[in-house]
Design a protein around this motif. Structure first.
Motif, PDB file in Angstrom:
ATOM      1  N   UNK A 194      -8.282   8.159 -12.245  1.00  0.00           N
ATOM      2  CA  UNK A 194      -9.034   7.328 -11.308  1.00  0.00           C
ATOM      3  C   UNK A 194      -8.389   5.949 -11.190  1.00  0.00           C
ATOM      4  N   UNK A 195      -8.003   5.377 -12.339  1.00  0.00           N
ATOM      5  CA  UNK A 195      -7.382   4.061 -12.310  1.00  0.00           C
ATOM      6  C   UNK A 195      -6.036   4.109 -11.590  1.00  0.00           C
ATOM      7  N   UNK A 196      -5.281   5.175 -11.742  1.00  0.00           N
ATOM      8  CA  UNK A 196      -4.008   5.325 -11.019  1.00  0.00           C
ATOM      9  C   UNK A 196      -4.256   5.453  -9.524  1.00  0.00           C
ATOM     10  N   UNK A 197      -5.331   6.155  -9.156  1.00  0.00           N
ATOM     11  CA  UNK A 197      -5.673   6.264  -7.741  1.00  0.00           C
ATOM     12  C   UNK A 197      -6.051   4.908  -7.156  1.00  0.00           C
TER      13      UNK A 197
ATOM     14  N   UNK B 264      -4.756   2.096  -8.099  1.00  0.00           N
ATOM     15  CA  UNK B 264      -3.478   1.404  -7.890  1.00  0.00           C
ATOM     16  C   UNK B 264      -2.865   1.830  -6.563  1.00  0.00           C
ATOM     17  N   UNK B 265      -2.869   3.111  -6.273  1.00  0.00           N
ATOM     18  CA  UNK B 265      -2.321   3.606  -5.006  1.00  0.00           C
ATOM     19  C   UNK B 265      -3.165   3.125  -3.825  1.00  0.00           C
ATOM     20  N   UNK B 266      -4.471   3.018  -4.024  1.00  0.00           N
ATOM     21  CA  UNK B 266      -5.368   2.519  -2.986  1.00  0.00           C
ATOM     22  C   UNK B 266      -4.946   1.117  -2.539  1.00  0.00           C
ATOM     23  N   UNK B 267      -4.560   0.271  -3.489  1.00  0.00           N
ATOM     24  CA  UNK B 267      -4.135  -1.089  -3.146  1.00  0.00           C
ATOM     25  C   UNK B 267      -2.688  -1.112  -2.682  1.00  0.00           C
ATOM     26  N   UNK B 268      -1.798  -0.518  -3.451  1.00  0.00           N
ATOM     27  CA  UNK B 268      -0.367  -0.648  -3.195  1.00  0.00           C
ATOM     28  C   UNK B 268       0.081   0.052  -1.927  1.00  0.00           C
ATOM     29  N   UNK B 269      -0.401   1.236  -1.672  1.00  0.00           N
ATOM     30  CA  UNK B 269       0.088   2.048  -0.554  1.00  0.00           C
ATOM     31  C   UNK B 269      -0.789   1.890   0.681  1.00  0.00           C
ATOM     32  N   UNK B 270      -2.091   2.112   0.508  1.00  0.00           N
ATOM     33  CA  UNK B 270      -2.966   2.058   1.670  1.00  0.00           C
ATOM     34  C   UNK B 270      -3.179   0.633   2.175  1.00  0.00           C
ATOM     35  N   UNK B 271      -3.108  -0.350   1.269  1.00  0.00           N
ATOM     36  CA  UNK B 271      -3.409  -1.723   1.654  1.00  0.00           C
ATOM     37  C   UNK B 271      -4.859  -2.062   1.471  1.00  0.00           C
ATOM     38  N   UNK B 272      -5.559  -1.312   0.635  1.00  0.00           N
ATOM     39  CA  UNK B 272      -6.966  -1.587   0.382  1.00  0.00           C
ATOM     40  C   UNK B 272      -7.157  -2.864  -0.407  1.00  0.00           C
ATOM     41  N   UNK B 273      -8.399  -3.367  -0.381  1.00  0.00           N
ATOM     42  CA  UNK B 273      -8.720  -4.580  -1.110  1.00  0.00           C
ATOM     43  C   UNK B 273      -9.578  -4.273  -2.319  1.00  0.00           C
TER      44      UNK B 273
ATOM     45  N   UNK C  57     -11.676  11.817  -7.048  1.00  0.00           N
ATOM     46  CA  UNK C  57     -10.462  12.293  -6.375  1.00  0.00           C
ATOM     47  C   UNK C  57      -9.828  11.158  -5.561  1.00  0.00           C
ATOM     48  N   UNK C  58      -8.496  11.221  -5.470  1.00  0.00           N
ATOM     49  CA  UNK C  58      -7.769  10.171  -4.757  1.00  0.00           C
ATOM     50  C   UNK C  58      -8.208  10.079  -3.305  1.00  0.00           C
ATOM     51  N   UNK C  59      -8.462  11.219  -2.650  1.00  0.00           N
ATOM     52  CA  UNK C  59      -8.862  11.213  -1.249  1.00  0.00           C
ATOM     53  C   UNK C  59     -10.177  10.478  -1.055  1.00  0.00           C
ATOM     54  N   UNK C  60     -11.083  10.607  -2.008  1.00  0.00           N
ATOM     55  CA  UNK C  60     -12.363   9.908  -1.918  1.00  0.00           C
ATOM     56  C   UNK C  60     -12.173   8.395  -2.049  1.00  0.00           C
ATOM     57  N   UNK C  61     -11.300   7.985  -2.938  1.00  0.00           N
ATOM     58  CA  UNK C  61     -11.052   6.546  -3.135  1.00  0.00           C
ATOM     59  C   UNK C  61     -10.362   5.943  -1.915  1.00  0.00           C
TER      60      UNK C  61
ATOM     61  N   UNK D 137     -17.152   0.006   2.288  1.00  0.00           N
ATOM     62  CA  UNK D 137     -17.166  -0.728   1.024  1.00  0.00           C
ATOM     63  C   UNK D 137     -17.832   0.122  -0.055  1.00  0.00           C
ATOM     64  N   UNK D 138     -17.223   0.128  -1.243  1.00  0.00           N
ATOM     65  CA  UNK D 138     -17.822   0.735  -2.424  1.00  0.00           C
ATOM     66  C   UNK D 138     -18.149  -0.383  -3.397  1.00  0.00           C
ATOM     67  N   UNK D 139     -19.430  -0.489  -3.755  1.00  0.00           N
ATOM     68  CA  UNK D 139     -19.890  -1.466  -4.730  1.00  0.00           C
ATOM     69  C   UNK D 139     -20.234  -0.718  -6.016  1.00  0.00           C
ATOM     70  N   UNK D 140     -19.460  -0.972  -7.076  1.00  0.00           N
ATOM     71  CA  UNK D 140     -19.619  -0.205  -8.325  1.00  0.00           C
ATOM     72  C   UNK D 140     -19.784  -1.152  -9.497  1.00  0.00           C
ATOM     73  N   UNK D 141     -20.723  -0.793 -10.403  1.00  0.00           N
ATOM     74  CA  UNK D 141     -20.938  -1.603 -11.600  1.00  0.00           C
ATOM     75  C   UNK D 141     -21.453  -0.699 -12.714  1.00  0.00           C
ATOM     76  N   UNK D 142     -21.487  -1.280 -13.901  1.00  0.00           N
ATOM     77  CA  UNK D 142     -21.984  -0.509 -15.040  1.00  0.00           C
ATOM     78  C   UNK D 142     -23.510  -0.538 -15.102  1.00  0.00           C
TER      79      UNK D 142
END
Length: 789
Positions: free
Chosen positions: A439-442, A444-453, A415-419, A364-369
């Protein structure tokens, strides 16, 4: 009589009849009167002549006894008759006839799939009504049909809504073709209309009216009294076709418990509660307690148990049980229901499911401003959770924060690999300007392709309002342009409590804060109120609101919304105040909500990484007759079968039966395959990918096929109507177990004319002239003997 008939036919040169055939005789002749005379006038003239002959003999032979006078008159009348036969050119026409027709109707509606297990049905528990009929017809080497076929030409029909003839009929002694056809039939008709079926048969056989109609059915009309069998009995009586209903099933109240669906995840994680949902239907047990037991199928160890009260007949009731697996590996669990009262059929009281238990942490990655309260309490919770591997990042933090905090990283992954290394990303109020479009495009791929949440937490500065027009916008379940946030200087208004929607309650584990649904709902109703949220009145197409609250205008707008995107899911929380739920309870409900949400979002990523594919059915529940569509989608493109190879899916029913379906590549999506199943009988099904092979448990999907509601509305047989139909039509009702007596008591029926042999002239045969001469000679001799002139 038959022997004399066959001798006479042989003497006249008529060919012998074939097996199962007979003959009918007809005398054909011409009028012997003048041309234009009606037939009755000729008969009258012959009668007058005959009377004159008798009177003449009685007047001229008064000295003779009456018997002698009658003998002479009889001989003269015989001679007159022979003359009339020769003058009329009498001819014998011999018609070849076949066996009388008998119609046999078999009810293959869905109600015939109901099981019978009591003494009246005469069979074993779990045997369907249709199976009883099948056994009666083709059991004992099809003895019943063999006996019928010796006396009748049997026309066989199947019916549910309407009657349709089977491709063959049972004729002669060979019924093997019919046996094969009957074995292929399945009781899946979506309505039962016995009257319409019988009327169709009467119309089909109008030219060769059947001697009787046999109807194998439970007698239940699902479309009203107008389609009951008794409604057509009067028509059958007018056409002189008796009905012989053979009742199938008991007419007493049906007492049955049915575990018709078991819902459970195929994959669970070590130490996490596994929730198993039982859906139960009952008949004849209203208000009675039903026991539910969840056990380990291999060891028999009890995992969980509970009770639930039965609802009205056919009305489903749902109960959830849970257990916590303590051992890694595949595990078969069995769910069994029961009651103290006697039950007709127990074969549908249990089912099992294989669950793969994995020991695997969620990354899990928890990110905030900035470190808001939501961030702080959530960070503290997840750092103490042993099943989660946590990284945290703050866009605005002290220079030494990343080196001093054990879960902190110095920047958001670029990097996409890190995400893609994460399973779930908790996306706070992040400044999109500090992330960049790559980063935002990565993401999108994280959710759409990998199945991430992706779990978004709304904030007052950036997210989600500042993400309009960015690559991340299509992922979010709301229309950002319609959303608004309270002014920064707005005073706290009245508190609100999120209320779960129907979709939220159906989601089950994610929002279950207590062990059962009622207690969980009570907790939701009593949680501390929240104050701040983003108002987003419009959802994207396909998105659903899981929890709602009233806005200032009184509209129900989402507080928590979900959207499935590609292989993954996006959960958007439009408030950042769930930390308030910690009041007086600490992390009890706050922690359950967040841990279960993370588990819910991580499943596709964790399972997809190991299997590389997913298998889905387009629905969880179907009605008989519906087409089941199975779809497979490959997340790992390396596993996609290369042309011309396809995919094979095995579909198993609860009784262990199997069938295979081939999935073909979808022409528009190279990573998607699709296949269809039709005419599945009622029951629960488990589908899994057989080819290509997968390491570990293959991707699987579960679904259920239910009979149409009308077919389940009444489960007892309508024997009263069947008896009424038999009485009105002049037939007789029989129970299925008594059909051996039925064969002996059927009417003989009317023979069917097949063809006419060549007519055999009688008027010009020498035998007729010889008889005429003998009669005249006899009369002359008697007159001489009795001294008459």
């Amino acid at each position: 009589m038959q022997a004399a008939k066959r001798f006479f036919e042989s003497y006249l040169g008529v060919p012998p009849s074939g097996p199962g055939q007979g003959t009918d005789w007809r005398i054909e002749s011409h009028s012997i009167g003048p041309e234009g005379w009606p037939g009755w006038l000729t008969v009258a003239a012959l009668a007058v002549i005959a009377v004159g002959i008798v009177l003449l003999y009685f007047r001229e032979a008064r000295r003779l006894s009456i018997s002698r006078r009658l003998s002479l008159a009889a001989l003269r009348l015989i001679a007159l008759g022979l003359v009339a036969a020769m003058l009329s050119q009498a001819t014998l026409a011999v018609d070849r006839t076949g066996l009388p027709v008998l119609a046999l109707l078999i009810d293959d509606s869905a109600s015939m799939s109901l099981t019978e297990g009591n003494a009246e049905s005469g069979g074993e528990s779990g045997t369907s009504r249709f199976d009883f009929v099948r056994k009666a017809l083709i059991g004992d080497e099809a003895g019943f049909l063999q006996t019928l076929s010796r006396r009748f030409r049997v026309r066989i029909y199947r019916f549910a809504g309407d009657a349709s003839p089977l491709p063959i009929s049972a004729q002669g002694h060979d019924v093997s073709d019919f046996v094969a056809d009957l074995e292929k039939l399945t009781p899946d008709g979506q309505e039962t209309r016995p009257a319409a079926a019988v009327q169709r048969v009467l119309d089909d056989l109008r030219g060769v009216s059947p001697g009787a109609i046999l109807v194998f059915t439970d007698g239940v009309s699902t479309t009203g009294e107008a389609d009951a069998l008794s409604a057509v009995a009067s028509l059958a009586a007018r056409r002189r076709v008796p009905l012989y209903p053979i009742g199938v099933g008991s007419d007493g109240p049906a007492r049955d418990l049915e575990l018709y669906e078991l819902l459970a995840d195929d994959v669970a994680f070590l130490g996490d509660p596994v929730r198993v949902t039982a859906r139960i239907r009952s008949f004849g047990f209203r208000g009675k307690p039903i026991s539910i037991r969840l056990t380990d199928r291999e060891t028999g160890a009890l995992l969980a148990e509970s009770t639930v009260n039965a609802e009205a007949d056919g009305r489903p009731v749902q109960k959830e049980l849970s257990f916590t697996p303590e051992v890694e590996g595949d595990r078969d669990v069995a769910l069994t229901i029961g009651t103290d009262a006697q039950e007709a059929n127990t074969s549908n009281n249990s089912t099992s499911r294989r669950i793969s238990v994995r020991k695997q942490k969620v990354r899990v990655l928890l990110a905030d401003h900035t470190p808001r309260y939501e961030f702080r309490f959530l960070k503290s919770l997840l750092e103490r959770e042993p099943t989660i591997e946590l990284d945290t990042v703050l866009q605005e933090s002290d220079l030494g924060y990343a080196s001093e905090d054990r879960t902190a990283i110095d920047r958001f992954p670029l990097r996409k690999e890190e995400i893609l290394a994460y399973d779930v990303i908790i996306f706070g109020d992040l400044d999109p300007g500090l992330l960049g479009s790559e980063v935002l495009s990565a993401l999108v791929e994280f959710v759409r392709v990998k199945g991430g949440g992706l779990l978004g937490i709304a904030g007052p500065e950036f997210f989600p309002l500042r993400y309009a027009g960015t690559p991340l916008e299509p992922l979010l379940p709301i229309q950002i342009t319609d959303a608004s946030a309270p002014p920064p200087d707005a005073l706290l208004g009245e508190a609100f409590r999120p209320r779960l929607t129907l979709q939220g309650r159906q989601l089950g584990p994610m929002f279950r804060l207590e062990t059962d649904e009622a207690r969980s709902q009570s907790v939701w109703d009593s949680l501390p109120g929240l104050f701040w949220r983003i108002e987003a009145p419009t959802l994207r197409p396909g998105a659903v609101a899981l929890a709602e609250a009233s806005d200032f205008a009184g509209r129900q707008t989402p507080v928590i919304a979900l959207q499935r995107f590609g292989a993954g899911k996006v959960l958007l929380q439009l408030t950042d105040e769930t930390w308030r739920w910690r009041l007086r309870t600490g992390d009890l409900y706050f922690g359950r909500y967040w841990i279960q949400a993370i588990r819910f979002l991580s499943r596709a990523s964790l399972i997809g990484q190991q299997n590389g594919a997913e298998l889905t059915a387009d629905r969880r529940t179907y009605l008989q007759g519906d087409t089941v569509t199975l779809r497979a989608r490959f997340i790992d493109e390396r596993l996609i079968p290369s042309p011309p190879n396809g995919m094979t899916v095995v579909v198993e029913d609860r009784a262990g039966g199997r069938r295979q379906v081939d999935l073909e590549r979808n022409g528009t999506l190279s990573d998607s395959f699709e296949g269809r199943l039709t005419r599945l009988p009622e029951g629960s099904y488990h589908a899994w990918i057989r080819e290509p092979a997968f390491t570990g448990s293959p991707p699987a999907a579960d679904f259920r096929v239910d009979p149409p509601d009308r077919e389940l509305g009444r489960r007892d047989a309508d024997i009263v109507d069947l008896r009424k139909a038999a009485e009105l039509s002049g037939g007789k009702y029989y129970d299925l177990k008594d059909i051996s007596r039925l064969v002996r008591q059927l009417p003989s029926g009317r023979s069917v004319r097949l063809d006419a042999a060549e007519p055999r002239p009688l008027w010009n045969r020498p035998e007729l002239l010889l008889i005429f001469a003998v009669v005249l000679t006899a009369e002359w001799l008697l007159r001489k003997w009795w001294r008459m002139a």
